[in-house]
Design an enzyme around this catalytic site. Structure first.
Site, PDB file in Angstrom:
ATOM      1  CG  ASP A  46      -1.775   1.380   1.335  1.00 23.02           C
ATOM      2  OD1 ASP A  46      -2.912   1.224   0.667  1.00 23.02           O
ATOM      3  OD2 ASP A  46      -1.120   2.435   1.770  1.00 23.02           O
ATOM      4  CE1 TYR A  51       0.430   7.946   2.380  1.00 20.50           C
ATOM      5  CE2 TYR A  51       1.025   5.738   1.899  1.00 20.50           C
ATOM      6  CZ  TYR A  51       0.163   6.444   2.469  1.00 20.50           C
ATOM      7  OH  TYR A  51      -0.845   6.175   3.140  1.00 20.50           O
ATOM      8  CE  LYS A  76      -3.697   4.641   0.873  1.00 16.04           C
ATOM      9  NZ  LYS A  76      -2.418   4.517   0.854  1.00 16.04           N
ATOM     10  CG  HIS A 109      -4.639   9.684   0.498  1.00 11.58           C
ATOM     11  ND1 HIS A 109      -3.297   9.741   0.202  1.00 11.58           N
ATOM     12  CD2 HIS A 109      -4.701   9.500   1.770  1.00 11.58           C
ATOM     13  CE1 HIS A 109      -2.730   9.239   1.151  1.00 11.58           C
ATOM     14  NE2 HIS A 109      -3.412   9.021   2.245  1.00 11.58           N
ATOM     15  CE  LYS A 231       5.567   3.546   9.194  1.00  9.12           C
ATOM     16  NZ  LYS A 231       6.596   4.182   9.860  1.00  9.12           N
ATOM     17  CB  SER A 232       7.823  -2.369  10.461  1.00 14.43           C
ATOM     18  OG  SER A 232       9.304  -2.493  11.150  1.00 14.43           O
TER      19      SER A 232
END
Length: 275
Positions: A46, A51, A76, A109, A231-232
């Site tokens: 994603d 971003y 998005k 978004h 997320k990481s």
């Protein structure tokens, strides 16, 4: 771990229930993070134009060696590009950065309700869907009233509403609105950026099952049918966040985590955020 449970969207397309999010990962680090995720077994990625890391995502996909049809890629449409024609231009720009000829899910978004531009944008997404440039279309951060206005256009019902959802902000009204309208709920910030990892019910469940608090929360999401995109950039956490299918929370554990709901929003409010 490549055979992950999937959620079937309202147009029959399936999406892995656990995906990999790249919000706040700088583009220079995104390729490595996504490559690690794909090697670990994630098949859903994603991203978003806003971003600034679609290029890194595209590079990771290109070098992964994985068949394109094995991957589910979401991006998005940003607020500045809300509009029927501008949505087309924005998706083509995203596809160029991703080095793909289509995405699997394209989302608005934010509704940015100061104007009604999201309604024109939705018709633009319908055009893109009809042309095969995306396999499904949906929205992000839409409240029930925004969903209803889109549906009232009389065309496609959104396949997904991606919203902030975690134990401290369970967004029950919006999630329920999605259920009755056949819209899948996808949770962004599913771990509340770590803010709920030390809550007593989460810690107790982690001890009982021999897993991490983050795994408990992701399992809480999964058992309630939501799609999640943790997320990481840390390889061990990337792997742990996917490894949430070997245990099951009890009814009591689920209820205790449900009871953590409060106004724990970490991001903007969709009713007032206009970019």
């Amino acid at each position: 771990m490549t055979h992950l449970p999937a959620v079937t969207l309202n147009n029959g397309v399936t999406v892995p229930q656990v995906g990999f999010g790249v919000w706040q990962i700088p583009d220079a680090q995104t390729q490595a993070a996504v490559a690690t995720a794909l090697e670990t077994g994630y098949r859903s990625i994603d991203t978003a134009a806003a971003y600034g890391n679609e290029t890194g995502v595209g590079r990771a996909i290109a070098t992964s060696g994985l068949p394109r049809d094995d991957l589910f890629v979401t991006t998005k449409l940003w607020i500045a590009d809300l509009g029927r024609t501008s949505a087309r231009d924005a998706l083509h720009a995203s596809l160029e950065r991703l080095a793909l000829d289509r995405v699997d899910l394209y989302l608005i978004h934010w509704p940015a309700p100061a104007t009604d531009a999201y309604l024109d944008a939705w018709q633009g997404l319908e055009d893109l869907y009809a042309e095969g440039l995306t396999r499904a279309i949906g929205v992000s951060n839409f409240l029930p009233e925004h969903l209803d206005r889109v549906i009232a256009l009389g065309g496609t019902v959104p396949a997904v509403n991606q919203i902030e959802l975690h134990p401290a902000l369970q967004n029950r009204e919006t999630a329920a609105a999605g259920r009755v309208r056949g819209i899948a709920t996808e949770a962004w910030s599913p771990l509340a950026q770590g803010a709920v990892l030390t809550e007593a019910p989460v810690v107790a469940a982690a001890r009982a099952h021999g897993v991490t608090p983050a795994q408990v929360i992701l399992r809480w999401h999964v058992q309630q049918g939501r799609i999640v995109i943790p997320k990481s950039v840390t390889p061990s956490r990337i792997a742990a966040n996917l490894d949430v299918f070997g245990f099951e929370l009890t009814t009591g554990e689920l209820a205790a985590i449900d009871a953590l709901d409060r106004d724990g929003r970490t991001g903007p409010h969709p009713a007032t955020f206009n970019g």
